[in-house]
Design a protein around this motif. Structure first.
Motif, mmCIF file in Angstrom:
data_model
loop_
_atom_site.group_PDB
_atom_site.id
_atom_site.type_symbol
_atom_site.label_atom_id
_atom_site.label_comp_id
_atom_site.label_asym_id
_atom_site.label_seq_id
_atom_site.Cartn_x
_atom_site.Cartn_y
_atom_site.Cartn_z
ATOM 1 N N HIS A 1 39.456 44.231 40.204
ATOM 2 C CA HIS A 1 40.058 43.312 41.170
ATOM 3 C C HIS A 1 41.573 43.494 41.211
ATOM 4 O O HIS A 1 42.171 43.536 42.295
ATOM 5 N N SER B 1 43.883 44.641 44.357
ATOM 6 C CA SER B 1 44.772 43.662 44.972
ATOM 7 C C SER B 1 46.227 43.803 44.557
ATOM 8 O O SER B 1 47.134 43.523 45.346
ATOM 9 N N THR C 1 33.893 41.277 42.563
ATOM 10 C CA THR C 1 34.691 40.763 41.448
ATOM 11 C C THR C 1 34.822 39.250 41.506
ATOM 12 O O THR C 1 35.024 38.596 40.489
ATOM 13 N N GLN C 2 34.784 38.699 42.716
ATOM 14 C CA GLN C 2 34.908 37.258 42.917
ATOM 15 C C GLN C 2 34.005 36.841 44.065
ATOM 16 O O GLN C 2 33.543 37.662 44.850
ATOM 17 N N HIS D 1 37.954 35.247 37.104
ATOM 18 C CA HIS D 1 36.894 35.638 38.032
ATOM 19 C C HIS D 1 35.648 34.768 37.893
ATOM 20 O O HIS D 1 34.838 34.683 38.809
ATOM 21 N N SER E 1 36.999 42.078 47.557
ATOM 22 C CA SER E 1 36.490 41.854 46.198
ATOM 23 C C SER E 1 35.314 42.766 45.850
ATOM 24 O O SER E 1 34.762 42.657 44.757
ATOM 25 N N GLU F 1 43.951 35.347 43.400
ATOM 26 C CA GLU F 1 43.590 36.586 42.715
ATOM 27 C C GLU F 1 43.960 36.568 41.237
ATOM 28 O O GLU F 1 43.435 37.352 40.451
#
Length: 579
Positions: A131, A135, A48-49, A333, A56, A329
């Protein structure tokens, strides 16, 4: 014909995943198999990142020639991806990965129907949704997704911290045997450079090609140049002593898939020894306590305009490392690592009286901010002098603090007349000054007396007046390695408007649940009330165990409404009688 894994990569890119977050032949450590961790490789991993890590990881994918998809998926559990695709001939199966137990087959589709499969799930398979489910879903059920097992991340995290701690302890023992421990600061700084070098090496960062990996002195110099760090020791003299330590780190757990903030937490926790804490006065907040507090504050909500976070009495900066992760977060992204860094170094600040602790905090933030270079500032200052604390609090949106619990002695009362006049107890004075500055949110570690003791009555009343949502947490003894003072947490956020109701939550962590709390971040129990404006400002923030029951019974008739009690016969010689 486009290869199957290429098709999956293409579809994830159409969902919004960055091309540099779609990785082939991705290495990760198998943590949960018996024996020492081994490095495995995922044919395709999507994140995701960046930088990529188990935190991620969104998707994994591999091909299998014969039946055995379920067994294959089990082997990729430690990648951290909630979904795994298995290509079998012309079919693709989609599996949910669990922390415990076998994976679950969600569905099958032909390769020709892959585009329709991804398009139909665009709303939940996109990078932001996955994500935030990973998180934030642990703290806010609104972001949970049914295919994301919220227990997967804590399970991998627990294994990582255990194995990293063991690896760093072996490294620390090697430095002591070599005589580096004669200079604690040189040891700490030297091992930091080696840990940072391992990150860059395992992740195959281009900077690692600039040094000779077989020469520890070249490695130390290379890391110093990369991060722009001044050399506090002779690289030649100390380097020779650190050679064995570098060999241990190089041959240990592959950290390519490990989140950088995990390394920062373990680095601080393992290498700041009890002796070092005693000599330099370096205090620390346990990682899981900091994570619980920061997670409850929803720092990610403000996206590209994150709040200014300040930690007075920062110690080793554990709160700041946690805040860094949670703020990051919330950022888009598609931002680069450098964009995130340039914004967050302006939003995260700390102060600490001990110069060594300041350095520890900066090094921890550098580790947590891989692959960016330095830029973090932890101010070395005495916050109790003059108006130092009040001035810095006035600039903060969010205050995170584990203040000193000691009482001001007679000499300190003379040295710090303004602060000690507020209260003889340091923690009480710091909290009072923080509440005067009225930050948008705060997270404090406090003596347990704050929950109900009269000494904190005015501070509890101020919290009630200021904040819309308040949580108190009673912690068991032994949560903090050094301090044995009974402690509690205060978490408050969102300024309360006049006549607005208030959400009050009381949570408890039982002594028997200390380990569970450390791994899952879940207290033993919680009680919650929504209080009307008329019920606020009683200074009774703590909800006792039977509080909800008494509140339900409050509107019912009482015995005194129907009968009037009187004494019957009473004997003066001590004999019993009935009333």
């Amino acid at each position: 014909m486009i290869a199957a894994l290429d098709r999956i990569a293409k579809e994830t890119e159409r969902l919004g995943y960055r091309s540099d977050a779609i990785v082939r032949d991705y290495p990760f450590s198998a943590l949960t198999t018996p024996g020492e961790p081994t490095t495995r490789r995922a044919p395709l991993a999507v994140f995701t990142q960046t930088p990529p890590s188990y935190r991620s990881a969104a998707f994994g994918a591999a091909e299998v020639q014969t039946n055995g998809a379920e067994v294959l998926v089990r082997g990729f559990r430690d990648l951290g991806a909630p979904l795994f695709f298995v290509v079998e001939a012309e079919m693709v199966s989609v599996w949910q990965v669990y922390a415990d137990g076998p994976p679950r087959l969600i569905e099958r589709a032909s390769l020709d129907a892959l585009d329709r499969l991804f398009e139909a799930r665009r709303g939940t398979w996109n990078p932001d949704s996955i994500h935030r489910a990973k998180s934030i879903g642990r703290f806010n059920s609104a972001y949970q997704l049914d295919f994301v097992d919220i227990g997967l991340m804590p399970a991998i995290e627990g294994q990582i911290h255990e194995k990293l701690d063991r690896l760093l302890n072996e490294t620390l023992a090697a430095t002591r045997d070599a005589g580096v421990a004669d200079d604690d600061k040189a040891m700490f700084q030297g091992v930091f450079r080696l840990v940072a070098a391992k990150i860059l090496t395992d992740r195959e960062h281009r900077a690692s090609a600039t040094w000779n990996k077989d020469d520890v002195r070249s490695v130390l110099a290379g890391i110093g140049n990369f991060y722009g760090l001044t050399d506090p020791f002779s690289a030649d003299a100390v380097g020779r002593k650190l050679s064995t330590a570098w060999d241990i780190l190089r041959g240990g757990l592959n950290v390519s898939n490990i989140s950088a903030d995990d390394l920062a937490f373990v680095y601080e926790n393992t290498l700041v020894t009890p002796e070092t804490r005693r000599i330099y006065g370096t205090h620390s907040t346990p990682r899981h306590v900091a994570e619980y507090v920061v997670g409850r504050l929803d720092l990610w909500r403000d996206a590209i305009e994150p709040p200014k976070v300040y930690e007075p009495f920062a110690g080793a900066g554990v709160f700041l490392v946690s805040a860094l992760r949670h703020l990051r977060e919330g950022l888009p992204h598609n931002w680069t690592d450098r964009q995130r860094h340039d914004l967050l170094v302006k939003r995260i600040k700390g102060s600490e009286i001990d110069a060594f602790a300041c350095e520890v905090a900066v090094l921890s933030l550098i580790l947590a901010d891989y692959p960016n270079k330095n830029g973090w500032k932890i101010e070395n200052t005495d916050l109790f002098k003059d108006n130092n604390l009040s001035t810095r609090l006035a600039e903060a949106d969010v205050v995170l603090c584990n203040p000193p619990f000691e009482i001001f002695n007679s000499n300190e009362r003379v040295l710090y007349p303004q602060v000690s006049a507020i209260s003889g107890a340091r923690a009480e004075a710091v909290l009072a000054l923080t509440l005067r500055s009225a930050p948008k949110a705060l997270g404090f570690v406090l003596p347990r007396a704050f929950l109900m003791d009269r000494a904190y009555r005015e501070q509890r009343r101020a919290v009630e007046q200021l904040y819309r949502e308040v949580e108190l947490v009673s912690l068991p003894d032994g949560v903090f390695k050094v301090s044995q003072v009974e402690s509690a947490l205060l978490i408050a956020r969102d300024h309360r408007q006049p006549n607005e109701p208030q959400i009050v939550r009381s949570s408890e962590v039982d002594d028997g649940d200390r380990r569970s709390f450390a791994f899952t971040g879940l207290p033993s129990r919680s009680r919650e009330e929504v209080r009307s404006a008329a019920e606020v400002e009683t200074a009774a923030l703590w909800i006792p165990p039977l509080g909800p029951l008494w509140k339900r019974l409050a509107a019912l008739p009482r015995l005194g409404d129907f009968v009037e009690g009187h004494w019957g016969l009473r004997w003066n010689d001590g004999r019993q009688s009935s009333a």
